[in-house]
Design an enzyme around this catalytic site. Sequence first.
Site, mmCIF file in Angstrom:
data_model
loop_
_atom_site.group_PDB
_atom_site.id
_atom_site.type_symbol
_atom_site.label_atom_id
_atom_site.label_comp_id
_atom_site.label_asym_id
_atom_site.label_seq_id
_atom_site.Cartn_x
_atom_site.Cartn_y
_atom_site.Cartn_z
ATOM 1 N N LYS A 1 103.196 101.018 -18.500
ATOM 2 C CA LYS A 1 104.053 100.284 -19.452
ATOM 3 C C LYS A 1 103.344 100.105 -20.795
ATOM 4 C CE LYS A 1 105.196 95.769 -18.621
ATOM 5 N NZ LYS A 1 104.967 94.923 -19.807
ATOM 6 N N ARG B 1 106.843 90.673 -11.997
ATOM 7 C CA ARG B 1 105.632 90.736 -11.186
ATOM 8 C C ARG B 1 105.644 89.689 -10.064
ATOM 9 N NH1 ARG B 1 103.287 94.880 -13.721
ATOM 10 N NH2 ARG B 1 103.189 94.806 -15.991
ATOM 11 N N ARG C 1 108.179 82.259 -25.378
ATOM 12 C CA ARG C 1 106.771 82.715 -25.432
ATOM 13 C C ARG C 1 106.173 82.489 -26.825
ATOM 14 N NH1 ARG C 1 106.039 88.114 -22.167
ATOM 15 N NH2 ARG C 1 103.877 87.408 -22.339
ATOM 16 N N ASP D 1 97.671 90.913 -15.375
ATOM 17 C CA ASP D 1 99.002 91.185 -14.824
ATOM 18 C C ASP D 1 98.992 91.299 -13.297
ATOM 19 O OD1 ASP D 1 100.020 91.141 -17.367
ATOM 20 O OD2 ASP D 1 99.997 93.311 -17.628
HETATM 21 C C1 S3P Z 1 99.898 93.911 -22.702
HETATM 22 C C2 S3P Z 1 98.923 92.969 -22.802
HETATM 23 C C3 S3P Z 1 98.850 91.796 -21.924
HETATM 24 C C4 S3P Z 1 99.669 91.991 -20.659
HETATM 25 C C5 S3P Z 1 101.037 92.531 -20.950
HETATM 26 C C6 S3P Z 1 100.934 93.880 -21.655
HETATM 27 C C7 S3P Z 1 99.900 95.021 -23.677
HETATM 28 O O1 S3P Z 1 99.355 90.663 -22.621
HETATM 29 O O2 S3P Z 1 99.774 90.780 -19.954
HETATM 30 O O3 S3P Z 1 101.760 92.722 -19.753
HETATM 31 O O4 S3P Z 1 100.576 96.040 -23.427
HETATM 32 O O5 S3P Z 1 99.211 94.901 -24.695
HETATM 33 P P1 S3P Z 1 98.445 89.819 -23.645
HETATM 34 O O6 S3P Z 1 98.022 90.717 -24.711
HETATM 35 O O7 S3P Z 1 99.350 88.751 -24.171
HETATM 36 O O8 S3P Z 1 97.329 89.265 -22.819
#
Ligand code: S3P
Length: 471
Positions: free
Chosen positions: A27, A407, A127, A334
């Site tokens: 992702k 999740r 958020r 995650d």
């Molecule tokens: C992600 C960073 C993480 C992760 C999210 C995807 C990304 O979040 O939890 O699912 O693709 O940069 P944070 O950067 O807020 O920690």
Amino acid sequence: MKSAKAKVLKTRRAPRIETELTVPGDKSISHRAVILSAISNGTCTITNFLEGEDCRSTARALRQLGVAIETPKPGTVVVEGNHGIFCAPGGDIDCGNSGTTMRLMAGLLAPQKFACRMTGDPSLSKRPMRRVIEPLQEMGARVWAEGANECPPLCVEGHPLNGVTYRLPVASAQVKSAILLAGLFAGGGTTVIESARSRDHTERMLAYYLVRLRHEEIWEGHSLGARRLKEVRISLAGGQIPESRDFHVPGDISSAAFWLVAAAAQPGSRLLVKNVGLNPTRTGIIDVLVRMGARVREIVENSDHGEPSGTIDIKGGHLHATEVRGAEIPNVIDEIPVIAVAAALAEGTTVIRDAKELRVKETDRIAAVAANLRAMGVGVEEFSDGMAITGGSPLKGARLPSFGDHRIAMAFAVAGLFASGETVIEDIACIATSYPTFFDTLKKIQKGTGIGRYTPVFSSLLSKSRTSKSP
Ligand code: S3P
């Protein structure tokens, strides 16, 4: 078992896992592949792009901003790069459930020549956006949030930017990426400093798209003794346009994590996950499972596009408790819901600390995990920044909410594979966010039919066996 359209998902105790499987595209990498292609200087073809709702939100946002994106076949996306010059979107940009879309797009939109507004679903609307607003404002951006407590909608009025040196107050790859993307279009240089290493896909992929950037690690301690990473500094000069290149997205280790836990917690199980991303800023789940008693070989087979990928070969065992805290947290952020499920299946009390960020994910994941584990009969102590989970007692099947969080839904579908009776997960449409084919793999695992046959994996020089070590 129900299809993705069904409202609930039912799971029961599953047979031993003895199979191999692949997982859909990563992702985080899919978001970045379509974004970097969009601002490149030509045509890029992305293969194994994750067709989950979050990455679709990013592609839809870019189309709305005038980028030509074709999908000639499932998983293949052809993007016409625009050198970073977008058109006004003609309406709000809907980022759906995707925090990555909203935060990364904020960095791209800040230096444009028009104003726009990004909205999200009820979960994204809660958020925090202060974390991207602050550094972008320091760069001269006109960006603000309309919601209470600086939550979305997020408004951006394009304005010329200057480079910045910014120390991240929380380890966040999303914020780091927003600043680096804005820095590409800013005057002068931009440096992001992080004291805990977050996922580094943006840096690796910028380098793959031939953007020059500097990565500096500052270590503390004696060169002959224990050394600790003090900080990482990533710098780039503004005015660089990514070179158009084709990109292949490896499988998502965060999706693989559900099956890794399912296999790890069952003595006698063996699972091979193939073509999966093995970027070291994402493989903390393997370290955690090894500390808990699983035996794992990690075989890097490819790094062609700057992102290592290969096979994870895992054998289950009797799991025991561990601690997950400190600098390891960003690497497993995650995976914590499914690590909590592993903890419930392990002997002893597993402690997870320094994970306050879980409170501001798609839902409050500490509260959601604690509530669902308790409903299955597991003892959980909740802290502001984590939890202590006492495992080893049999899990009871239960009817559990997903809290609209993909999740949480998938982690508890895995818990149901180890519980007595039936486990029902409610409101499972959210699973399509990151893993639209989760149901098919779960069905095969539950039936015990296997997804393919074993192909022998021979030891190679690149193979790394993990043995138990402290975090
Ligand atoms: C992600 C960073 C993480 C992760 C999210 C995807 C990304 O979040 O939890 O699912 O693709 O940069 P944070 O950067 O807020 O920690």
